[in-house]
Design a protein around this motif. Structure first.
Motif, PDB file in Angstrom:
ATOM      1  N   THR A   1       1.019  -1.214  -0.046  1.00  0.00           N
ATOM      2  CA  THR A   1       0.154  -0.002   0.022  1.00  0.00           C
ATOM      3  C   THR A   1       0.977   1.241  -0.029  1.00  0.00           C
ATOM      4  OG1 THR A   1      -0.201  -0.093   2.331  1.00  0.00           O
ATOM      5  CG2 THR A   1      -1.907  -1.010   1.139  1.00  0.00           C
ATOM      6  N   LEU A   2       2.268   1.168   0.146  1.00  0.00           N
ATOM      7  CA  LEU A   2       3.011   2.302   0.318  1.00  0.00           C
ATOM      8  C   LEU A   2       3.208   3.064  -1.029  1.00  0.00           C
ATOM      9  CD1 LEU A   2       5.386   1.302   3.032  1.00  0.00           C
ATOM     10  CD2 LEU A   2       3.438   2.817   3.265  1.00  0.00           C
ATOM     11  N   VAL A   3       2.848   2.082  -2.163  1.00  0.00           N
ATOM     12  CA  VAL A   3       3.290   2.677  -3.643  1.00  0.00           C
ATOM     13  C   VAL A   3       2.133   3.186  -4.289  1.00  0.00           C
ATOM     14  CG1 VAL A   3       4.090   1.812  -5.844  1.00  0.00           C
ATOM     15  CG2 VAL A   3       5.019   0.656  -3.776  1.00  0.00           C
ATOM     16  N   THR A   4       1.182   2.516  -4.014  1.00  0.00           N
ATOM     17  CA  THR A   4      -0.254   3.229  -4.680  1.00  0.00           C
ATOM     18  C   THR A   4      -0.480   4.564  -4.490  1.00  0.00           C
ATOM     19  OG1 THR A   4      -1.090   0.912  -3.882  1.00  0.00           O
ATOM     20  CG2 THR A   4      -2.747   2.524  -4.461  1.00  0.00           C
ATOM     21  N   PRO A   5      -0.234   5.267  -3.193  1.00  0.00           N
ATOM     22  CA  PRO A   5      -0.740   6.757  -3.232  1.00  0.00           C
ATOM     23  C   PRO A   5       0.174   7.648  -4.615  1.00  0.00           C
ATOM     24  CG  PRO A   5      -0.599   5.957  -0.896  1.00  0.00           C
ATOM     25  CD  PRO A   5      -0.193   4.721  -2.040  1.00  0.00           C
ATOM     26  N   TRP A   6       1.112   6.934  -4.942  1.00  0.00           N
ATOM     27  CA  TRP A   6       2.125   7.822  -5.736  1.00  0.00           C
ATOM     28  C   TRP A   6       1.464   7.668  -7.229  1.00  0.00           C
ATOM     29  CZ3 TRP A   6       6.245  10.693  -5.122  1.00  0.00           C
ATOM     30  CH2 TRP A   6       6.705  10.809  -3.767  1.00  0.00           C
ATOM     31  N   VAL A  48      -6.219   9.136   1.944  1.00  0.00           N
ATOM     32  CA  VAL A  48      -7.337   8.472   1.459  1.00  0.00           C
ATOM     33  C   VAL A  48      -7.279   7.007   1.218  1.00  0.00           C
ATOM     34  CG1 VAL A  48      -8.627   8.050  -0.892  1.00  0.00           C
ATOM     35  CG2 VAL A  48      -8.080  10.137  -0.053  1.00  0.00           C
ATOM     36  N   THR A  49      -5.739   6.668   0.880  1.00  0.00           N
ATOM     37  CA  THR A  49      -5.507   4.966   0.885  1.00  0.00           C
ATOM     38  C   THR A  49      -5.669   4.279   2.246  1.00  0.00           C
ATOM     39  OG1 THR A  49      -4.032   5.383  -0.872  1.00  0.00           O
ATOM     40  CG2 THR A  49      -3.741   3.435   0.616  1.00  0.00           C
ATOM     41  N   PHE A 111      -8.440   7.362 -12.806  1.00  0.00           N
ATOM     42  CA  PHE A 111      -7.537   7.444 -11.855  1.00  0.00           C
ATOM     43  C   PHE A 111      -7.852   6.819 -10.527  1.00  0.00           C
ATOM     44  CE2 PHE A 111      -5.987  11.655 -13.263  1.00  0.00           C
ATOM     45  CZ  PHE A 111      -4.649  11.499 -13.708  1.00  0.00           C
ATOM     46  N   GLY A 112      -8.809   6.493 -10.117  1.00  0.00           N
ATOM     47  CA  GLY A 112      -9.498   5.712  -9.019  1.00  0.00           C
ATOM     48  C   GLY A 112      -9.036   4.192  -9.443  1.00  0.00           C
ATOM     49  N   LEU A 113      -9.635   3.837 -10.783  1.00  0.00           N
ATOM     50  CA  LEU A 113      -9.197   2.400 -11.132  1.00  0.00           C
ATOM     51  C   LEU A 113      -7.834   1.965 -11.223  1.00  0.00           C
ATOM     52  CD1 LEU A 113     -10.543  -0.351 -12.068  1.00  0.00           C
ATOM     53  CD2 LEU A 113     -10.569   0.763 -14.368  1.00  0.00           C
ATOM     54  N   ALA A 114      -7.259   3.046 -11.771  1.00  0.00           N
ATOM     55  CA  ALA A 114      -5.726   2.757 -11.694  1.00  0.00           C
ATOM     56  C   ALA A 114      -5.014   2.686 -10.456  1.00  0.00           C
ATOM     57  CB  ALA A 114      -5.066   3.849 -12.595  1.00  0.00           C
ATOM     58  N   SER A 115      -5.294   3.454  -9.558  1.00  0.00           N
ATOM     59  CA  SER A 115      -5.001   3.174  -8.165  1.00  0.00           C
ATOM     60  C   SER A 115      -5.612   1.884  -7.545  1.00  0.00           C
ATOM     61  CB  SER A 115      -5.426   4.347  -7.180  1.00  0.00           C
ATOM     62  OG  SER A 115      -5.021   4.285  -5.971  1.00  0.00           O
ATOM     63  N   GLY A 116      -6.801   1.706  -7.762  1.00  0.00           N
ATOM     64  CA  GLY A 116      -7.137   0.189  -7.402  1.00  0.00           C
ATOM     65  C   GLY A 116      -6.490  -0.851  -7.706  1.00  0.00           C
TER      66      GLY A 116
END
Length: 133
Positions: A1-6, A48-49, A111-116
């Motif tokens: 989860t530390l990579v996702t917020p970027w 958010v994450t 953007f939300g889908l890519a983050s997911g």
């Protein structure tokens, strides 16, 4: 989860630079935009994450319903909501992008889908729920 917020801030940075390079901004402007996105965007996306995505993943896991599909749907739905809040915090009531409302909603959903997708890949969530026998 530390990579996702970027993922989202980097995507926004690319979109802003692509839109603004049409007018050839100064290198100083580009550095300022990058600094603002990294300073505020990444920290907001971490919030958010950690506040909305990770708890949903833990809740789904507790219900034995954790799947990449469900998390990606959740992140896709969060995209427009969190982008509206992000835009509100940065610009007041003006929007972040100069696009039509439908395009902006679809854009933020992407953007939300890519983050997911990145969250699911990094966390190792299965595509579908494995049924217990």
């Amino acid at each position: 989860t530390l990579v996702t917020p970027w993922i989202v801030p980097l995507g926004i940075f690319v979109v802003i630079l692509t839109d603004t390079f049409k007018e050839m901004p100064s290198i100083k402007f580009s550095i300022e935009v990058c600094f603002m996105i990294v300073l505020f965007g990444v920290s907001f996306t971490y919030i958010v994450t950690l506040a909305l995505v990770a708890p949903m993943a833990f809740w789904l896991k507790g219900k034995n319903a954790l799947s990449a599909i469900r998390l990606c749907i959740w992140c896709t739905a969060l995209g427009p909501i969190t982008m509206f809040i992000y835009s509100l915090l940065l610009n007041g009531l003006s929007t972040t992008f100069n696009r039509t409302l439908l395009t902006e909603i679809l854009f933020t959903m992407a953007f939300g889908l890519a983050s997911g997708v990145v969250f699911c890949l990094v966390s190792g969530a299965r595509l579908c729920v494995r049924q217990k026998r």
